[in-house]
Enzyme design. Sequence first.
Site, PDB file in Angstrom:
ATOM      1  N   LYS A 144       0.827  -1.205   0.000  1.00 42.62           N
ATOM      2  CA  LYS A 144       0.000   0.000   0.000  1.00 42.62           C
ATOM      3  C   LYS A 144       0.859   1.252   0.000  1.00 42.62           C
ATOM      4  CE  LYS A 144      -4.203  -2.017   1.775  1.00 42.62           C
ATOM      5  NZ  LYS A 144      -4.882  -2.462   2.984  1.00 42.62           N
ATOM      6  N   LYS A 194      -4.443 -10.272  -9.339  1.00 40.94           N
ATOM      7  CA  LYS A 194      -5.505 -10.464  -8.341  1.00 40.94           C
ATOM      8  C   LYS A 194      -6.562  -9.366  -8.486  1.00 40.94           C
ATOM      9  CE  LYS A 194      -5.496  -8.868  -4.109  1.00 40.94           C
ATOM     10  NZ  LYS A 194      -5.307  -8.537  -2.693  1.00 40.94           N
ATOM     11  N   LYS A 208      -9.547  -3.507  -5.906  1.00 37.20           N
ATOM     12  CA  LYS A 208      -9.897  -2.127  -6.230  1.00 37.20           C
ATOM     13  C   LYS A 208      -8.662  -1.309  -6.568  1.00 37.20           C
ATOM     14  CE  LYS A 208     -13.112  -2.562  -3.299  1.00 37.20           C
ATOM     15  NZ  LYS A 208     -13.683  -2.577  -1.981  1.00 37.20           N
TER      16      LYS A 208
HETATM   17  P1  TYM Z   1     -11.099  -6.919   2.093  1.00 36.02           P
HETATM   18  O1  TYM Z   1     -12.190  -5.969   2.455  1.00 36.02           O
HETATM   19  O2  TYM Z   1      -9.997  -6.429   1.229  1.00 36.02           O
HETATM   20  O3  TYM Z   1     -11.714  -8.196   1.382  1.00 36.02           O
HETATM   21  C1  TYM Z   1     -12.815  -8.918   1.927  1.00 36.02           C
HETATM   22  C2  TYM Z   1     -12.600 -10.401   1.673  1.00 36.02           C
HETATM   23  O4  TYM Z   1     -12.529 -10.666   0.259  1.00 36.02           O
HETATM   24  C3  TYM Z   1     -11.360 -11.423  -0.015  1.00 36.02           C
HETATM   25  N1  TYM Z   1     -10.858 -11.066  -1.360  1.00 36.02           N
HETATM   26  C4  TYM Z   1     -10.507 -11.947  -2.309  1.00 36.02           C
HETATM   27  N2  TYM Z   1     -10.523 -13.294  -2.325  1.00 36.02           N
HETATM   28  C5  TYM Z   1     -10.106 -13.905  -3.454  1.00 36.02           C
HETATM   29  N3  TYM Z   1      -9.686 -13.240  -4.574  1.00 36.02           N
HETATM   30  C6  TYM Z   1      -9.657 -11.895  -4.604  1.00 36.02           C
HETATM   31  N4  TYM Z   1      -9.252 -11.249  -5.694  1.00 36.02           N
HETATM   32  C7  TYM Z   1     -10.071 -11.182  -3.429  1.00 36.02           C
HETATM   33  N5  TYM Z   1     -10.159  -9.863  -3.110  1.00 36.02           N
HETATM   34  C8  TYM Z   1     -10.639  -9.819  -1.837  1.00 36.02           C
HETATM   35  C9  TYM Z   1     -10.371 -11.032   1.059  1.00 36.02           C
HETATM   36  O5  TYM Z   1      -9.356 -11.998   1.210  1.00 36.02           O
HETATM   37  C10 TYM Z   1     -11.274 -10.919   2.272  1.00 36.02           C
HETATM   38  O6  TYM Z   1     -11.500 -12.185   2.844  1.00 36.02           O
HETATM   39  N6  TYM Z   1      -8.297  -6.940   6.250  1.00 36.02           N
HETATM   40  C11 TYM Z   1      -9.526  -7.476   5.644  1.00 36.02           C
HETATM   41  C12 TYM Z   1     -10.780  -7.122   6.431  1.00 36.02           C
HETATM   42  C13 TYM Z   1     -10.753  -7.559   7.843  1.00 36.02           C
HETATM   43  C14 TYM Z   1     -10.856  -8.891   8.342  1.00 36.02           C
HETATM   44  C15 TYM Z   1     -10.809  -8.787   9.756  1.00 36.02           C
HETATM   45  C16 TYM Z   1     -10.990 -10.138   7.719  1.00 36.02           C
HETATM   46  C17 TYM Z   1     -10.650  -6.733   8.934  1.00 36.02           C
HETATM   47  N7  TYM Z   1     -10.675  -7.464  10.063  1.00 36.02           N
HETATM   48  C18 TYM Z   1     -10.885  -9.922  10.557  1.00 36.02           C
HETATM   49  C19 TYM Z   1     -11.062 -11.271   8.536  1.00 36.02           C
HETATM   50  C20 TYM Z   1     -11.011 -11.154   9.949  1.00 36.02           C
HETATM   51  C21 TYM Z   1      -9.665  -6.877   4.255  1.00 36.02           C
HETATM   52  O7  TYM Z   1      -9.157  -5.817   3.984  1.00 36.02           O
HETATM   53  O8  TYM Z   1     -10.491  -7.578   3.419  1.00 36.02           O
END
Ligand code: TYM
Length: 323
Positions: free
Chosen positions: A110, A192, A195
């Site tokens: 990031k 991947k 956004k």
């Molecule tokens: P975030 O908001 O980026 O994504 C939400 C979920 O979607 C999954 N994901 C994907 N899986 C497969 N292929 C992709 N291209 C793809 N893009 C997104 C992410 O792996 C995620 O499971 N840090 C986390 C949010 C969070 C969280 C937590 C998750 C905060 N606290 C506690 C689990 C437990 C995040 O930014 O996900």
Amino acid sequence: MRILSGIQPSGALHIGNYLGAIQQYIALQDGNEAFYFVADYHALTSVRDAGKLRQYVFDVMVDMLSLGLDPEKAVLFVQSDVPETVELAWLLSTVTPMGWLEKCVSYKDKVQQGLPAEHGLFAYPVLQAADILLYDADLVPVGQDQKQHLEITRDVAERFNNVYGGKKGVFRLPKPYILDNVAVIPGLDGRKMSKSYNNTIEIFDEPAVIRKKVKRFVTDSTPVEAPKNPDTCPLFGLFKLFAKPDDLAEVERRYREGGIGYGEVKTRLGEALVERFAEPRERRAEWVAHPDRVAKVRAAGAEKARATARTILEKARAACGVG
Ligand code: TYM
């Protein structure tokens, strides 16, 4: 089993979120004690507009409900409705070595993409550990990109347990739940889906927009008549996850024999996506028309989540001697 996971409200959800996470949330809400939340504290590391953030939080709640998460089965809540999270994050941060956070790829990525190197972004995994440990989660369904955060969560929990836990320990060690075939969903450019790469297909884009976006999917220049390897083609990989069995068999056969062009596969993928999300789209319009119902779900979720969180926070406070 206790299941927990979260999604950041940083814009419309895409099909990577759906396949990598939400589908598993839906499967696991039956027969388990599931907690799913909108990670708005985390989103503050990238969204700097209060009105926008509130809208995104509402949107993600509505998306989760429309896609099939059921407030009768799972606790659906907003992270900041449980401020206990932030207190636990502090307690955990006092036993988290800097080096563990310095090696985090998502922080480095990031910053490389141009986000300012702020403390919140750096400490992001500690807040995530707090999210997970605060609910005694056994299993955390996520995509591959969250694996390292889950490892840090376990390390931090172990460390806290060693320092303060005595024989029984304070925190349960959670396991990631990552399914191989959807661990990394590719975006329109083959990287991947994310956004920050501007390569997403949003779940609730208008059908015309979905059909058009799919056309941007990057493919090689193998001619229509030539045989193609479906196993190494990201476009086919995505088609496979949405196609009906008959369509899938036909397209796969024509890949191997030759005689199918990428244009046709894209058109069929577009149709499959529009069809898959047709019902959720209708349900979504209903939820959007009744924000009071969404608010009720949110309030009920907050109450349940907070009750669980308080118990565990109290244990952690007592263990380290504050309060
Ligand atoms: P975030 O908001 O980026 O994504 C939400 C979920 O979607 C999954 N994901 C994907 N899986 C497969 N292929 C992709 N291209 C793809 N893009 C997104 C992410 O792996 C995620 O499971 N840090 C986390 C949010 C969070 C969280 C937590 C998750 C905060 N606290 C506690 C689990 C437990 C995040 O930014 O996900």
